[in-house]
Scaffold this motif. Structure first.
Motif, short mmCIF file in Angstrom:
data_model
loop_
_atom_site.label_atom_id
_atom_site.label_comp_id
_atom_site.label_asym_id
_atom_site.label_seq_id
_atom_site.Cartn_x
_atom_site.Cartn_y
_atom_site.Cartn_z
N ILE A 20 15.49 -8.94 -3.06
CA ILE A 20 14.47 -7.93 -2.81
C ILE A 20 15.00 -6.51 -2.92
O ILE A 20 14.35 -5.64 -3.46
CB ILE A 20 13.85 -8.15 -1.41
N PHE A 21 16.20 -6.29 -2.38
CA PHE A 21 16.76 -4.94 -2.30
C PHE A 21 17.95 -4.77 -3.23
O PHE A 21 18.55 -5.74 -3.67
CB PHE A 21 17.23 -4.65 -0.86
N THR A 22 18.28 -3.50 -3.49
CA THR A 22 19.47 -3.21 -4.27
C THR A 22 20.01 -1.84 -3.89
O THR A 22 19.27 -0.99 -3.41
CB THR A 22 19.19 -3.28 -5.79
N TRP A 23 21.30 -1.67 -4.09
CA TRP A 23 21.96 -0.37 -4.01
C TRP A 23 23.35 -0.53 -4.60
O TRP A 23 23.85 -1.64 -4.74
CB TRP A 23 21.99 0.19 -2.59
N GLN A 24 23.94 0.58 -4.95
CA GLN A 24 25.26 0.54 -5.55
C GLN A 24 26.26 0.15 -4.46
O GLN A 24 26.31 0.76 -3.40
CB GLN A 24 25.63 1.90 -6.14
N GLY A 25 27.05 -0.88 -4.71
CA GLY A 25 28.04 -1.35 -3.74
C GLY A 25 27.49 -2.36 -2.75
O GLY A 25 28.09 -2.58 -1.70
N LEU A 26 26.39 -3.00 -3.08
CA LEU A 26 25.78 -3.99 -2.18
C LEU A 26 26.74 -5.13 -1.87
O LEU A 26 26.93 -5.51 -0.72
CB LEU A 26 24.48 -4.53 -2.78
N GLY A 81 0.79 -1.23 0.00
CA GLY A 81 0.00 0.00 0.00
C GLY A 81 0.82 1.28 0.00
O GLY A 81 0.27 2.37 0.14
N VAL A 82 2.13 1.17 -0.17
CA VAL A 82 3.01 2.35 -0.15
C VAL A 82 3.78 2.39 -1.46
O VAL A 82 4.37 1.39 -1.87
CB VAL A 82 4.00 2.26 1.03
N ASP A 83 3.76 3.55 -2.14
CA ASP A 83 4.56 3.72 -3.35
C ASP A 83 6.01 3.96 -2.95
O ASP A 83 6.31 4.89 -2.20
CB ASP A 83 4.04 4.90 -4.19
N ILE A 84 6.91 3.13 -3.47
CA ILE A 84 8.31 3.21 -3.10
C ILE A 84 9.18 3.10 -4.34
O ILE A 84 8.77 2.52 -5.35
CB ILE A 84 8.63 2.09 -2.07
N ILE A 85 10.37 3.68 -4.30
CA ILE A 85 11.26 3.71 -5.46
C ILE A 85 11.92 2.35 -5.64
O ILE A 85 12.45 1.77 -4.70
CB ILE A 85 12.35 4.79 -5.29
N HIS A 86 11.87 1.86 -6.89
CA HIS A 86 12.50 0.60 -7.26
C HIS A 86 13.56 0.86 -8.33
O HIS A 86 13.43 1.79 -9.13
CB HIS A 86 11.47 -0.37 -7.83
N GLU A 87 14.57 0.02 -8.34
CA GLU A 87 15.56 0.05 -9.41
C GLU A 87 15.57 -1.33 -10.05
O GLU A 87 15.90 -2.33 -9.39
CB GLU A 87 16.95 0.39 -8.86
N PHE A 88 15.20 -1.40 -11.31
CA PHE A 88 15.08 -2.66 -12.04
C PHE A 88 14.22 -3.67 -11.28
O PHE A 88 14.55 -4.85 -11.20
CB PHE A 88 16.46 -3.26 -12.34
N GLY A 89 13.14 -3.21 -10.68
CA GLY A 89 12.19 -4.07 -10.01
C GLY A 89 12.53 -4.45 -8.58
O GLY A 89 11.81 -5.21 -7.95
N LYS A 90 13.63 -3.93 -8.04
CA LYS A 90 14.01 -4.21 -6.66
C LYS A 90 13.99 -2.92 -5.87
O LYS A 90 14.29 -1.85 -6.39
CB LYS A 90 15.41 -4.83 -6.61
N ILE A 91 13.66 -3.02 -4.59
CA ILE A 91 13.57 -1.83 -3.75
C ILE A 91 14.94 -1.19 -3.61
O ILE A 91 15.91 -1.86 -3.25
CB ILE A 91 13.00 -2.18 -2.36
N LEU A 92 15.01 0.09 -3.91
CA LEU A 92 16.27 0.84 -3.82
C LEU A 92 16.46 1.32 -2.39
O LEU A 92 15.64 2.05 -1.85
CB LEU A 92 16.24 2.03 -4.79
N VAL A 93 17.53 0.87 -1.76
CA VAL A 93 17.79 1.19 -0.36
C VAL A 93 18.65 2.45 -0.29
O VAL A 93 19.74 2.49 -0.85
CB VAL A 93 18.51 0.02 0.35
N PRO A 94 18.18 3.49 0.40
CA PRO A 94 18.98 4.70 0.55
C PRO A 94 20.13 4.49 1.55
O PRO A 94 20.14 3.51 2.30
CB PRO A 94 17.97 5.72 1.10
N LYS A 95 21.07 5.41 1.54
CA LYS A 95 22.26 5.27 2.40
C LYS A 95 21.90 5.12 3.87
O LYS A 95 22.54 4.37 4.60
CB LYS A 95 23.18 6.47 2.20
N ALA A 96 20.88 5.83 4.33
CA ALA A 96 20.51 5.81 5.74
C ALA A 96 20.01 4.45 6.21
O ALA A 96 20.10 4.13 7.39
CB ALA A 96 19.44 6.87 6.01
N ALA A 97 19.51 3.63 5.29
CA ALA A 97 18.92 2.34 5.69
C ALA A 97 19.82 1.14 5.39
O ALA A 97 19.49 0.02 5.77
CB ALA A 97 17.58 2.16 4.97
N ARG A 98 20.94 1.35 4.75
CA ARG A 98 21.78 0.23 4.33
C ARG A 98 22.31 -0.57 5.51
O ARG A 98 22.26 -1.80 5.51
CB ARG A 98 22.93 0.73 3.46
#
Length: 160
Positions: A101-107, A58-75
């Motif tokens: 499920i998740f992605t970010w640069q440098g995972l 029920g929440v619109d959230i940013i995805h990158e290539f279909g995976k949830i994009l994790v911001p720096k604060a939540a990594r």
């Protein structure tokens, strides 16, 4: 008709606020990251975009290539939660599980670094080194009774 399980309860909303990977917390972290928001908006304007807005719980959230994009604060929070719940899985298993499920640069490098500095992981890590110091098996004699050893003990003055 009343439902047995209400869609939104106070306990559920408190749980979502406490749960480290709750979608609401992830969205709040995404919105608090100005670099991320700017990058996503620029990408969407160019129409060649790897980012998208998708609804999750029920929440619109940013995805990158279909995976949830994790911001720096939540990594760090994501890494700690997965590491704890998977019971010190090691860098590769942790990386493979998070990236479902998740992605970010440098995972991948973040997973390696996290496991490298985990004391429990370092103590229980498998080593592929050969163990030294073990003696080879002793071979038995080929013919029985070819050699006999006798120990002589002196008891008093008589020899037995």
């Amino acid at each position: 008709m009343a439902t047995l399980y209400p869609v939104s309860t106070r306990a559920q909303s408190e749980f979502n606020d406490l749960f480290p990977l709750s979608i609401k917390r992830m969205l709040d972290d995404q919105m608090a990251d100005p670099e991320l928001i700017k990058e996503v908006e620029d990408c969407i304007k160019k129409k060649k975009c790897k980012y998208s807005w998708k609804e999750v719980e029920g929440v619109d959230i940013i995805h990158e290539f279909g995976k949830i994009l994790v911001p720096k604060a939540a990594r760090q929070r994501v890494l700690e939660w997965y590491h704890k719940m998977l019971v010190h899985p090691g860098r590769e298993r942790m990386y493979q599980t998070i990236r479902l499920i998740f992605t970010w640069q440098g995972l991948k490098s973040d997973c390696e670094r996290f496991c490298k500095y985990c004391k429990t992981c370092q103590i229980s890590k498998k080593h592929n080194k050969k163990t030294y110091g073990l003696l080879p098996e002793k071979k038995g004699e080929i013919t029985k009774w070819s050699r006999v050893n006798i120990d002589l003990w002196e008891i008093g003055r008589a020899h037995v």
